[in-house]
Design a protein around this motif. Structure first.
Motif, mmCIF file in Angstrom:
data_model
loop_
_atom_site.group_PDB
_atom_site.id
_atom_site.type_symbol
_atom_site.label_atom_id
_atom_site.label_comp_id
_atom_site.label_asym_id
_atom_site.label_seq_id
_atom_site.Cartn_x
_atom_site.Cartn_y
_atom_site.Cartn_z
ATOM 1 N N HIS B 70 0.825 -1.208 0.000
ATOM 2 C CA HIS B 70 0.000 0.000 0.000
ATOM 3 C C HIS B 70 0.859 1.259 0.000
ATOM 4 O O HIS B 70 0.593 2.203 -0.733
ATOM 5 C CB HIS B 70 -0.927 0.008 1.221
ATOM 6 N N ALA B 71 1.887 1.233 0.875
ATOM 7 C CA ALA B 71 2.702 2.434 1.065
ATOM 8 C C ALA B 71 3.275 2.908 -0.270
ATOM 9 O O ALA B 71 3.213 4.097 -0.618
ATOM 10 C CB ALA B 71 3.813 2.144 2.054
ATOM 11 N N LEU B 72 3.777 1.946 -1.039
ATOM 12 C CA LEU B 72 4.385 2.261 -2.324
ATOM 13 C C LEU B 72 3.376 2.937 -3.257
ATOM 14 O O LEU B 72 3.660 3.921 -3.925
ATOM 15 C CB LEU B 72 4.891 0.956 -2.958
ATOM 16 N N HIS B 73 2.167 2.393 -3.278
ATOM 17 C CA HIS B 73 1.147 2.925 -4.177
ATOM 18 C C HIS B 73 0.671 4.304 -3.733
ATOM 19 O O HIS B 73 0.463 5.176 -4.571
ATOM 20 C CB HIS B 73 -0.036 1.957 -4.281
ATOM 21 N N VAL B 74 0.477 4.445 -2.429
ATOM 22 C CA VAL B 74 -0.015 5.736 -1.914
ATOM 23 C C VAL B 74 0.954 6.848 -2.291
ATOM 24 O O VAL B 74 0.554 7.957 -2.653
ATOM 25 C CB VAL B 74 -0.241 5.673 -0.388
ATOM 26 N N ASP B 156 -12.375 10.094 8.207
ATOM 27 C CA ASP B 156 -11.150 9.615 7.581
ATOM 28 C C ASP B 156 -11.246 8.115 7.329
ATOM 29 O O ASP B 156 -11.874 7.412 8.106
ATOM 30 C CB ASP B 156 -9.998 9.809 8.569
ATOM 31 N N CYS B 157 -10.585 7.636 6.297
ATOM 32 C CA CYS B 157 -10.544 6.191 6.072
ATOM 33 C C CYS B 157 -9.944 5.482 7.291
ATOM 34 O O CYS B 157 -10.383 4.393 7.684
ATOM 35 C CB CYS B 157 -9.702 5.869 4.849
ATOM 36 N N VAL B 158 -8.915 6.148 7.863
ATOM 37 C CA VAL B 158 -8.153 5.541 8.959
ATOM 38 C C VAL B 158 -9.040 5.239 10.167
ATOM 39 O O VAL B 158 -8.830 4.253 10.872
ATOM 40 C CB VAL B 158 -6.992 6.476 9.351
ATOM 41 N N THR B 159 -10.049 6.039 10.403
ATOM 42 C CA THR B 159 -10.896 5.865 11.580
ATOM 43 C C THR B 159 -11.408 4.432 11.679
ATOM 44 O O THR B 159 -11.469 3.851 12.758
ATOM 45 C CB THR B 159 -12.087 6.847 11.525
ATOM 46 N N GLY B 162 -7.900 1.900 9.819
ATOM 47 C CA GLY B 162 -6.559 1.956 10.368
ATOM 48 C C GLY B 162 -5.546 2.417 9.328
ATOM 49 O O GLY B 162 -5.910 2.735 8.190
ATOM 50 N N PRO B 163 -4.290 2.409 9.732
ATOM 51 C CA PRO B 163 -3.265 2.947 8.834
ATOM 52 C C PRO B 163 -2.841 1.934 7.779
ATOM 53 O O PRO B 163 -1.649 1.688 7.581
ATOM 54 C CB PRO B 163 -2.116 3.262 9.795
ATOM 55 N N ILE B 164 -3.819 1.348 7.107
ATOM 56 C CA ILE B 164 -3.489 0.307 6.121
ATOM 57 C C ILE B 164 -2.678 0.880 4.966
ATOM 58 O O ILE B 164 -1.883 0.195 4.332
ATOM 59 C CB ILE B 164 -4.768 -0.398 5.624
ATOM 60 N N GLY B 165 -2.880 2.172 4.726
ATOM 61 C CA GLY B 165 -2.149 2.828 3.646
ATOM 62 C C GLY B 165 -0.643 2.856 3.869
ATOM 63 O O GLY B 165 0.122 3.081 2.944
ATOM 64 N N GLU B 166 -0.230 2.615 5.114
ATOM 65 C CA GLU B 166 1.211 2.641 5.394
ATOM 66 C C GLU B 166 1.838 1.256 5.320
ATOM 67 O O GLU B 166 3.044 1.094 5.481
ATOM 68 C CB GLU B 166 1.458 3.225 6.796
ATOM 69 N N GLY B 192 -11.892 -8.884 22.724
ATOM 70 C CA GLY B 192 -12.643 -7.762 22.171
ATOM 71 C C GLY B 192 -12.198 -6.411 22.694
ATOM 72 O O GLY B 192 -12.921 -5.417 22.577
ATOM 73 N N ILE B 193 -11.017 -6.403 23.294
ATOM 74 C CA ILE B 193 -10.535 -5.117 23.809
ATOM 75 C C ILE B 193 -9.913 -4.322 22.677
ATOM 76 O O ILE B 193 -9.145 -4.853 21.875
ATOM 77 C CB ILE B 193 -9.482 -5.340 24.923
ATOM 78 N N LYS B 194 -10.286 -3.060 22.587
ATOM 79 C CA LYS B 194 -9.708 -2.270 21.506
ATOM 80 C C LYS B 194 -8.969 -1.049 22.049
ATOM 81 O O LYS B 194 -9.365 -0.476 23.062
ATOM 82 C CB LYS B 194 -10.774 -1.863 20.505
ATOM 83 N N ARG B 195 -7.913 -0.701 21.364
ATOM 84 C CA ARG B 195 -7.179 0.505 21.738
ATOM 85 C C ARG B 195 -7.458 1.629 20.743
ATOM 86 O O ARG B 195 -7.523 2.779 21.100
ATOM 87 C CB ARG B 195 -5.683 0.208 21.753
ATOM 88 N N ASN B 196 -7.582 1.208 19.491
ATOM 89 C CA ASN B 196 -7.821 2.211 18.448
ATOM 90 C C ASN B 196 -9.225 2.041 17.875
ATOM 91 O O ASN B 196 -9.815 0.962 17.962
ATOM 92 C CB ASN B 196 -6.814 2.035 17.309
ATOM 93 N N SER B 197 -9.718 3.103 17.259
ATOM 94 C CA SER B 197 -11.079 3.036 16.708
ATOM 95 C C SER B 197 -11.179 1.993 15.604
ATOM 96 O O SER B 197 -12.249 1.493 15.313
ATOM 97 C CB SER B 197 -11.483 4.407 16.168
ATOM 98 N N TRP B 198 -10.042 1.656 14.980
ATOM 99 C CA TRP B 198 -10.096 0.699 13.863
ATOM 100 C C TRP B 198 -9.823 -0.739 14.281
ATOM 101 O O TRP B 198 -9.738 -1.621 13.459
ATOM 102 C CB TRP B 198 -9.088 1.115 12.786
ATOM 103 N N ASP B 199 -9.685 -0.983 15.576
ATOM 104 C CA ASP B 199 -9.339 -2.333 16.002
ATOM 105 C C ASP B 199 -10.471 -3.338 15.823
ATOM 106 O O ASP B 199 -10.235 -4.527 15.751
ATOM 107 C CB ASP B 199 -8.887 -2.330 17.474
#
Lengths: 741, 260
Positions: B70-74, B156-159, B162-166, B192-199
């Motif tokens: 992904h990173a390369l393409h972004v 945002d997509c990331v929400t 997650g940072p899949i683009g990286e 089911g514990i999450k730290r980030n909104s995208w977990d």
């Protein structure tokens, strides 16, 4: 340490506690909930981009524009194209079921060679190369033996490029036997040719007519371009246009008409002449037309006045004389009265006397090539291919008379007489047809007199079907070269039945071909190529699309974009001579068939008392009765007074049924001179006593389980009745016997 | 007539009668020790099964057909995620690109990277769609509109993704053997514990955000305690208090906003 009962229990309790404290039960519950709400075996349509493709429906000669909704690569819905000149957003029940034909089990998946006996339905898949080689081998041998004229083609289409390519192939090969499937179009074309001297098809300005006199035309049963007629019918209701329906059975059209005249079957033409009698006698005709543009009125008038007084008409037709007089007056006094004929959907041509009588009515009120009237629509002019250069073999073949006799001295005005073919094939030995192509037609089902047809069929050594579907004809062929079905291919539709303007629709591939099929146009080109010169020379195109490109030139691009081309401001009569008869006028009695043309009635086959009743077929919008059979959606709409399980119901008047001792739902044996079938009886007061009404479009042996084996094929019980004047099949019924079983 | 209860009492009496013979004092501690021991064995074993073995068994591991960077393409495109994951003209979201899109750049291999060569030879040349495994695919009963969230709510997509683009490699796709969905829906963490909104991408995660948004707008001017109870009512019975609907953004009706 030994595990006793207590420790075991405590182990279990510990296990239970641990399990409860682990995610296992909660996660499993959740997963099972998701699983059970989304059963994996429930089909889910794939997602994807939603697109729309505008194309032309080819399931009937209606020429409607359709818009196909696609999700990804899958077609999911067929709708009428808004703003289309023929159907403006409307669609009929058959048209919208087209996807069941596309994806259904009736498709022929690849070229098939017959493996068992004919009709046994055992097939062997072969490659396209092998399949074409088989045909080429056969055709080359025939041509070598100077038998090129024994190749015949039965085609459901003739005006567009595919029909014309096939006809051209036959010409270059050396056979005059390109035969179009019969319909009322034959009779109308001949009528216009005889009375107006033009090669044209009949268009009806139904939108602007203000009085409709229909001689059995199923306006709501699929006559003409069905959707256009439905819309016109609705508009008539809104505008208060009067519709008078003349037919012996209360059809949907009759039921919704302002007046239904149950006429003795087969005497419709007499009523038309009776109306003409009143109009002429009372001088109600439009003199500005009749005096200046018509000829032969006096002779015709004498005939009509002397022969068809309202009293005489009453005796023949059963229509009360005062009704005839009143009807004639209101018809003639309307601003734009329009008389129509062609029974039901118009799938049988009918007698030329009848068509001319009805057309003469239109002429009397001056309603020819005029607003709200009958228009002569010239045939398509876009195909301007160079003449075929024939070699000696082809020329000799083309000199041979056609198998159906059309164009010969006896049938000089007829162009296609398919109903004569079975008889001709059976009569001669060896068979006059050594190889038969069938394109977009299902004659094995639609031709009447099945017994004779089967005999003829057995005498034809090589039968090739181009059908996309495993219909009866394909099932009884030797080789099937499946065409792409209409949603998978390019093809120009040069004609919309009954439409009053020159029109071309373009069918476009909505999706990639689903099977190993090949465009019939490409098959023809490849056959020609393989046969070599001189046949090959007549086809200078690489492939069918190349031919289409060459034919339309720049116009193809616009046609691709809009999906159709219509001469919107077409007005017949302005800009070119309207009547091209010898007199330059409209002919009430065309010289060519002056006596025969007055033959108003055609008698049904069979004699009393063996066959005391008369069987009349009736059409329905819910039963496709042509090349295409009912797809599952459509057959579902057929009421159980017509078809219940596999049993077909015939309509009988309660009085008639009582005399035979039949009650509602009773099984009976229906016999005609052509065959017999077990049916059940539906008592219907809407059918005249002494008649038996049989629905058309049932009794298929092919297609899928929703259609095959249901009911009785009306065609099998009927036989053709040749019209003396024209040679066209004028059968409207047949004598019959209904007995208890 | 004796009832079941009577029988049970009788059994209990019998047991009590026998007890003095069996229940010897020196065995008392040993027995309760072994009981505790087995309890612990059961407890620990089931905890191990539940927390460690079960997740291993539940998910099968699959590799993506092509290891995608992904990173390369972004880096090489102008419009970020939307360069490839775009909205169609009708507002629907295209999701995972189709082959035709990839071909716009990759009609021929642009590098000698083995993955790209594999992509070109196996898919582009054969005009075969790549059977990508979609980490975020929801069950079929879920209706989700990207347009409403990305366009209207400007998220945002990331929400959610997650940072899949990286990412420089495609992760292993873990497929739930029961539902056929990716592990990403429940979340990597089996508890089911999450730290980030995208977990996680479960319904609760949708509800969390929607409730927050509802609270923000609805509870303005409410006393804290009133707001607390009202929020419970709002989440349980959307729209019941203020006529507001479950989606505060679109004011749409309850269940069928999200459930087909």
């Amino acid at each position: 340490m030994k595990m006793d009962r207590r420790s075991f229990l405590s182990f279990l309790i510990g296990g239970a506690a641990g399990t409860t404290l682990s995610p296992l039960p909660w996660k499993l519950t959740d997963d099972l909930a998701i699983w059970s709400q989304n059963w994996p075996w429930t089909p889910v349509p794939a997602g994807g981009e939603v697109t729309f493709v505008e194309t032309t429906c080819m399931l009937c000669p209606g020429g409607c524009g359709v818009t196909v909704r696609k999700v990804g690569d899958r077609a999911v819905k067929i709708e009428g194209t808004p703003g289309h000149p023929v159907n403006d957003g409307g669609i009929c029940i058959l048209g919208l079921s087209g996807l069941q034909l596309l994806y259904g089990p009736t498709r022929v998946p690849a070229p098939l060679r017959r493996a068992g006996g004919r009709g046994e339905n055992h097939w062997e898949k072969i490659s396209w190369d092998d399949a074409l080689a088989l045909v080429v081998e056969k055709l080359a041998a025939l041509r070598e033996n100077r038998l090129s004229h024994t190749l015949a083609c039965i085609s459901g289409t003739d005006g567009g490029t595919v029909g014309r390519l096939m006809e051209r192939f036959l010409t270059a090969y050396g056979s005059p036997n390109f035969i179009r499937t019969p319909s009322m179009r034959d009779a109308y074309e001949m009528t216009l040719h005889l009375m107006q001297g033009v090669q044209a098809s009949a268009g009806f300005d139904v939108e602007n007519a203000d009085f409709i006199l229909s001689f059995g035309s199923g306006i709501l049963e699929g006559w003409g371009s069905p959707v256009r007629m439905f819309r016109a019918h609705s508009a008539w209701k809104e505008k208060g246009v009067k519709v008078v329906q003349i037919e012996p059975r209360l059809s949907n059209t009759a039921a919704k008409s302002d007046k239904w005249l149950p006429v003795n079957p087969g005497t419709e033409a007499v009523l038309a002449l009776g109306l003409a009698h009143v109009i002429l006698k009372e001088s109600l005709h439009r003199k500005e037309f009749v005096d200046f543009y018509a000829s032969g009125l006096d002779r015709w008038k004498n005939e009509v006045i002397s022969k068809w007084t309202p009293e005489q008409v009453e005796a023949v037709t059963g229509i009360d004389k005062s009704t005839t007089v009143a009807l004639a007056r209101s018809f003639a006094r309307a601003d734009h009265p329009l008389a129509l004929c062609g029974r039901g959907k118009g799938s049988t041509p009918g007698s030329i006397g009848e068509f001319m009588a009805v057309h003469a009515l239109n002429a009397l009120v001056g309603n020819i090539n005029r607003k709200g009237g009958v228009w002569a629509v010239p045939g398509p002019d876009y195909i301007r291919w160079p003449e075929v250069e024939m070699d000696a073999t082809a020329a000799a073949g083309m000199q041979q008379p056609r198998i159906d006799g059309a164009g010969t001295e006896k049938y000089i005005f007829a162009r296609h007489l398919l109903h004569r073919v079975p008889e001709m094939v059976t009569a001669a030995d060896p068979s006059l047809v050594q190889a038969l192509f069938i394109l977009e037609a299902n004659p094995y089902y639609t031709l009447s007199d099945s017994a004779l047809l089967k005999k003829a069929w057995d005498k034809i050594p090589f039968i090739v079907s181009f059908s996309s579907f495993m219909d009866e004809t394909a099932q009884n062929a030797d080789l099937i070269l499946p065409n792409h079905m209409y949603l998978e291919r390019y093809e120009d539709v040069s004609y919309a039945e009954g439409f009053n303007k020159p029109y071309i629709g373009l069918a476009k591939p909505v999706i990639h071909p689903q099977f190993s099929t090949m465009h019939a146009g490409d098959v023809i080109l490849r056959l020609a190529k393989a046969l070599g010169d001189p046949v090959q020379k007549a086809f200078p195109w690489e492939d069918y699309e190349g031919c289409l490109d060459d034919t339309f030139g720049d116009a193809l691009e616009t046609l691709r974009e809009t999906g159709y081309r219509v001469e919107a401001d077409f007005a017949p009569g302005s800009g070119y001579p309207v009547f091209e008869t010898a007199s330059g006028r409209f002919e009430f009695i065309p010289e060519e068939i002056r006596d025969a043309g007055m033959q108003a009635m055609v008698q049904p086959q069979g004699e009393e008392p063996a066959f005391p009743l008369i069987l009349i077929p009736f059409d329905s919008q819910r039963l496709a009765n042509g090349y295409i059979g009912d797809p599952p959606f459509v057959i579902k709409t057929v009421p159980d007074t017509v078809l219940k399980g596999d049993a077909l119901f015939v309509e009988v008047h309660p009085e008639t049924a009582k005399a035979i001792g039949l009650s509602e739902g009773r099984a009976a044996l229906l016999a005609t001179p052509k065959g017999q079938a077990r049916v059940r009886v539906h008592l219907f007061e809407g059918i005249m006593p002494g008649l038996v009404g049989i629905p058309t479009g049932l009794g298929h042996q092919a297609y899928d389980g929703y259609l095959a084996g249901k009911g009785v094929n009306a065609n099998a019980l009927m036989g053709p009745v040749e019209d003396g004047a024209s040679g066209l099949n004028a059968a409207w019924g047949i004598r019959a016997k209904l007995s208890r079983v | 007539m004796s009832t079941n209860d009577d029988k049970a009492k009788a059994d209990a009496l019998t047991d009590t009668g026998k007890q003095p013979e069996q229940d010897k004092p020196e065995k008392g501690n040993g027995a309760s020790g072994s009981i505790l021991f087995f309890f612990l064995v059961g407890l620990i074993a089931s905890l191990l099964v539940g927390w460690v073995v079960f997740p291993e068994l539940l998910y099968s591991k699959k590799k993506q057909p092509i290891d995608f960077n992904h990173a390369l393409h972004v880096d090489m495109v102008d419009e970020g995620c939307e360069s490839c994951h775009f909205f169609r003209e009708d507002g629907s979201f295209s999701g995972v690109p189709e082959l035709a899109q990839c071909i716009e750049c990759h009609e021929e291999a642009q590098t000698d990277h083995p993955e790209e060569i594999k992509f070109v030879t196996q898919y582009v040349e054969k005009y075969r769609e790549v059977p990508w495994l979609v980490y975020s695919r929801q069950p079929n009963c879920v209706f989700f509109s990207h347009a409403a969230h990305v366009r209207l709510a400007e998220m945002d997509c990331v929400t959610c993704h997650g940072p899949i683009g990286e990412s420089t490699h495609s992760r292993i796709y873990e497929e739930n053997r029961i539902t056929g969905l990716s592990r990403d829906i429940w979340g990597r963490n089996i508890a089911g514990i999450k730290r980030n909104s995208w977990d996680r991408m479960k319904m609760d995660d949708c509800a969390e955000c929607h409730a927050e948004a509802a609270t923000k707008t609805a509870s303005e001017g409410e006393a804290p305690i009133e707001g607390f109870f009202n929020n419970i009512i709002r989440i349980a019975f959307p729209g019941s208090l203020s006529g507001r609907k479950s989606s505060v953004q679109t004011q749409n009706e309850a269940c069928f906003v999200c459930h087909k």
